[in-house]
Design a protein around this motif. Structure first.
Motif, PDB file in Angstrom:
ATOM      1  N   TYR A   1      57.705  31.415  34.369  1.00  0.00           N
ATOM      2  CA  TYR A   1      57.845  32.472  35.372  1.00  0.00           C
ATOM      3  C   TYR A   1      59.162  33.221  35.170  1.00  0.00           C
ATOM      4  N   GLY A   2      60.228  32.483  34.926  1.00  0.00           N
ATOM      5  CA  GLY A   2      61.527  33.123  34.718  1.00  0.00           C
ATOM      6  C   GLY A   2      61.543  33.990  33.471  1.00  0.00           C
ATOM      7  N   LEU A   3      60.999  33.474  32.372  1.00  0.00           N
ATOM      8  CA  LEU A   3      60.958  34.248  31.134  1.00  0.00           C
ATOM      9  C   LEU A   3      60.079  35.483  31.290  1.00  0.00           C
ATOM     10  N   GLY A   4      58.923  35.307  31.945  1.00  0.00           N
ATOM     11  CA  GLY A   4      58.029  36.441  32.174  1.00  0.00           C
ATOM     12  C   GLY A   4      58.666  37.496  33.058  1.00  0.00           C
ATOM     13  N   ALA A   5      59.416  37.059  34.065  1.00  0.00           N
ATOM     14  CA  ALA A   5      60.094  38.021  34.941  1.00  0.00           C
ATOM     15  C   ALA A   5      61.137  38.819  34.160  1.00  0.00           C
ATOM     16  N   ALA A   6      61.868  38.138  33.291  1.00  0.00           N
ATOM     17  CA  ALA A   6      62.877  38.837  32.492  1.00  0.00           C
ATOM     18  C   ALA A   6      62.224  39.845  31.545  1.00  0.00           C
ATOM     19  N   LEU A   7      61.142  39.430  30.882  1.00  0.00           N
ATOM     20  CA  LEU A   7      60.455  40.355  29.980  1.00  0.00           C
ATOM     21  C   LEU A   7      59.789  41.494  30.743  1.00  0.00           C
TER      22      LEU A   7
ATOM     23  N   MET B   1      58.490  48.614  39.264  1.00  0.00           N
ATOM     24  CA  MET B   1      59.196  47.611  38.456  1.00  0.00           C
ATOM     25  C   MET B   1      58.918  46.205  39.000  1.00  0.00           C
ATOM     26  N   ARG B   2      58.905  46.072  40.320  1.00  0.00           N
ATOM     27  CA  ARG B   2      58.640  44.766  40.934  1.00  0.00           C
ATOM     28  C   ARG B   2      57.235  44.273  40.604  1.00  0.00           C
ATOM     29  N   SER B   3      56.258  45.148  40.681  1.00  0.00           N
ATOM     30  CA  SER B   3      54.876  44.730  40.391  1.00  0.00           C
ATOM     31  C   SER B   3      54.717  44.370  38.915  1.00  0.00           C
ATOM     32  N   THR B   4      55.345  45.122  38.013  1.00  0.00           N
ATOM     33  CA  THR B   4      55.275  44.802  36.580  1.00  0.00           C
ATOM     34  C   THR B   4      55.966  43.483  36.284  1.00  0.00           C
ATOM     35  N   THR B   5      57.136  43.286  36.879  1.00  0.00           N
ATOM     36  CA  THR B   5      57.877  42.040  36.672  1.00  0.00           C
ATOM     37  C   THR B   5      57.083  40.851  37.180  1.00  0.00           C
ATOM     38  N   HIS B   6      56.494  40.978  38.357  1.00  0.00           N
ATOM     39  CA  HIS B   6      55.727  39.878  38.937  1.00  0.00           C
ATOM     40  C   HIS B   6      54.471  39.585  38.112  1.00  0.00           C
TER      41      HIS B   6
ATOM     42  N   LYS C   1      53.795  35.954  36.400  1.00  0.00           N
ATOM     43  CA  LYS C   1      52.615  35.127  36.685  1.00  0.00           C
ATOM     44  C   LYS C   1      51.878  34.746  35.408  1.00  0.00           C
ATOM     45  N   ASN C   2      51.730  35.699  34.501  1.00  0.00           N
ATOM     46  CA  ASN C   2      51.022  35.413  33.250  1.00  0.00           C
ATOM     47  C   ASN C   2      51.762  34.376  32.411  1.00  0.00           C
ATOM     48  N   PHE C   3      53.069  34.518  32.293  1.00  0.00           N
ATOM     49  CA  PHE C   3      53.842  33.554  31.508  1.00  0.00           C
ATOM     50  C   PHE C   3      53.861  32.175  32.170  1.00  0.00           C
ATOM     51  N   ALA C   4      53.914  32.143  33.504  1.00  0.00           N
ATOM     52  CA  ALA C   4      53.873  30.863  34.215  1.00  0.00           C
ATOM     53  C   ALA C   4      52.536  30.165  33.981  1.00  0.00           C
ATOM     54  N   LEU C   5      51.449  30.921  34.015  1.00  0.00           N
ATOM     55  CA  LEU C   5      50.130  30.355  33.767  1.00  0.00           C
ATOM     56  C   LEU C   5      50.019  29.816  32.350  1.00  0.00           C
TER      57      LEU C   5
ATOM     58  N   GLY D   1      42.489  29.887  23.391  1.00  0.00           N
ATOM     59  CA  GLY D   1      41.054  30.077  23.574  1.00  0.00           C
ATOM     60  C   GLY D   1      40.681  30.293  25.031  1.00  0.00           C
ATOM     61  N   LEU D   2      41.287  29.499  25.920  1.00  0.00           N
ATOM     62  CA  LEU D   2      40.989  29.654  27.355  1.00  0.00           C
ATOM     63  C   LEU D   2      41.456  31.000  27.889  1.00  0.00           C
ATOM     64  N   ILE D   3      42.615  31.438  27.458  1.00  0.00           N
ATOM     65  CA  ILE D   3      43.131  32.731  27.924  1.00  0.00           C
ATOM     66  C   ILE D   3      42.314  33.877  27.324  1.00  0.00           C
ATOM     67  N   GLY D   4      41.946  33.740  26.060  1.00  0.00           N
ATOM     68  CA  GLY D   4      41.165  34.791  25.410  1.00  0.00           C
ATOM     69  C   GLY D   4      39.735  34.880  25.902  1.00  0.00           C
ATOM     70  N   LEU D   5      39.194  33.793  26.473  1.00  0.00           N
ATOM     71  CA  LEU D   5      37.817  33.814  26.965  1.00  0.00           C
ATOM     72  C   LEU D   5      37.619  34.803  28.103  1.00  0.00           C
ATOM     73  N   ARG D   6      38.678  35.222  28.758  1.00  0.00           N
ATOM     74  CA  ARG D   6      38.542  36.227  29.825  1.00  0.00           C
ATOM     75  C   ARG D   6      38.015  37.543  29.267  1.00  0.00           C
ATOM     76  N   ALA D   7      38.269  37.789  27.974  1.00  0.00           N
ATOM     77  CA  ALA D   7      37.813  39.037  27.348  1.00  0.00           C
ATOM     78  C   ALA D   7      36.562  38.838  26.499  1.00  0.00           C
ATOM     79  N   GLY D   8      36.064  37.622  26.396  1.00  0.00           N
ATOM     80  CA  GLY D   8      34.847  37.364  25.630  1.00  0.00           C
ATOM     81  C   GLY D   8      35.034  36.251  24.614  1.00  0.00           C
ATOM     82  N   ILE D   9      33.924  35.873  23.970  1.00  0.00           N
ATOM     83  CA  ILE D   9      33.924  34.764  23.013  1.00  0.00           C
ATOM     84  C   ILE D   9      34.772  35.086  21.790  1.00  0.00           C
ATOM     85  N   LYS D  10      34.589  36.284  21.246  1.00  0.00           N
ATOM     86  CA  LYS D  10      35.333  36.669  20.046  1.00  0.00           C
ATOM     87  C   LYS D  10      36.833  36.674  20.330  1.00  0.00           C
TER      88      LYS D  10
END
Length: 195
Positions: A81-87, A117-122, A126-130, A163-172
């Motif tokens: 979460y911290g790294l994602g917020a910084a990025l 900026m707040r919405s992009t940072t958050h 969230k993505n990096f924390a996940l 694989g689990l993260i990429g499955l949101r966009a499909g099998i490939k």
């Protein structure tokens, strides 16, 4: 009962077997093998490896808690979460959504820019924390099941997480994400362990 000849001065007594009871055998075992209890004071550790400090029970308890899967995944989530917020903050500041003055668009206020900026940072956080939490849980589970700590755990965990993260966009996308994340995890693990 065991029969062992008793060597003596008399040859007739030497030929005669001597009987030992269980108490005598236990005493001999204690003499040659030692007892089953361990004392810290009796441990001899060579000093060629540097200064040795025996851990207390409290230190062992804290070490066990820190090395548990739950603690590792929680720390990976918080650090992700911290790294994602910084990025996210960096990304939002480098690429702001500016209005076009030639298209006669209304200029953004400072409040709107900060909200964006707040919405992009958050979102990044969230993505990096996940990703951190999923990777850590999967790696710890694989390590526990395999019973070995090596580079393969990170590679397998990276493949499953990608694989689990990429499955949101499909099998490939899941297959490509798994292969890419596995390669990235292997490269990072190799870099960290080669130093």
């Amino acid at each position: 009962m065991s029969m062992i000849p008793n060597p003596g001065s008399n040859p007739e007594e030497a030929a005669k077997p001597r009987m030992f009871d269980n108490a005598d055998l236990d005493k001999m075992a204690m003499q040659f093998v030692g007892n089953m209890q361990r004392y810290r004071e009796n441990i001899i550790i060579p000093k060629s490896n540097g200064p040795i400090k025996i851990k207390t029970n409290e230190e062992k308890l804290i070490e066990t808690a820190v090395e548990s899967c739950g603690f590792k995944s929680a720390m990976a989530c918080v650090m992700g979460y911290g790294l994602g917020a910084a990025l996210g903050l960096f990304s939002a500041s480098v690429n702001p959504n500016m209005s076009d003055p030639f298209a006669n668009e209304k200029k953004q206020t400072a409040r709107q820019v900060l909200k964006e900026m707040r919405s992009t940072t958050h979102s990044y956080a969230k993505n990096f924390a996940l990703i951190g939490a999923v990777f850590s849980v999967v790696e710890c589970t694989i390590e526990s099941k395999r019973g070995v700590t090596d580079w393969k755990n990170g590679t397998y965990a990276g493949g499953i997480t990608g694989g689990l993260i990429g499955l949101r966009a499909g099998i490939k996308a899941g297959i490509i994400g798994g292969l890419g994340f596995a390669a990235f995890s292997t490269a990072i693990d190799y870099y960290m362990h080669s130093r």
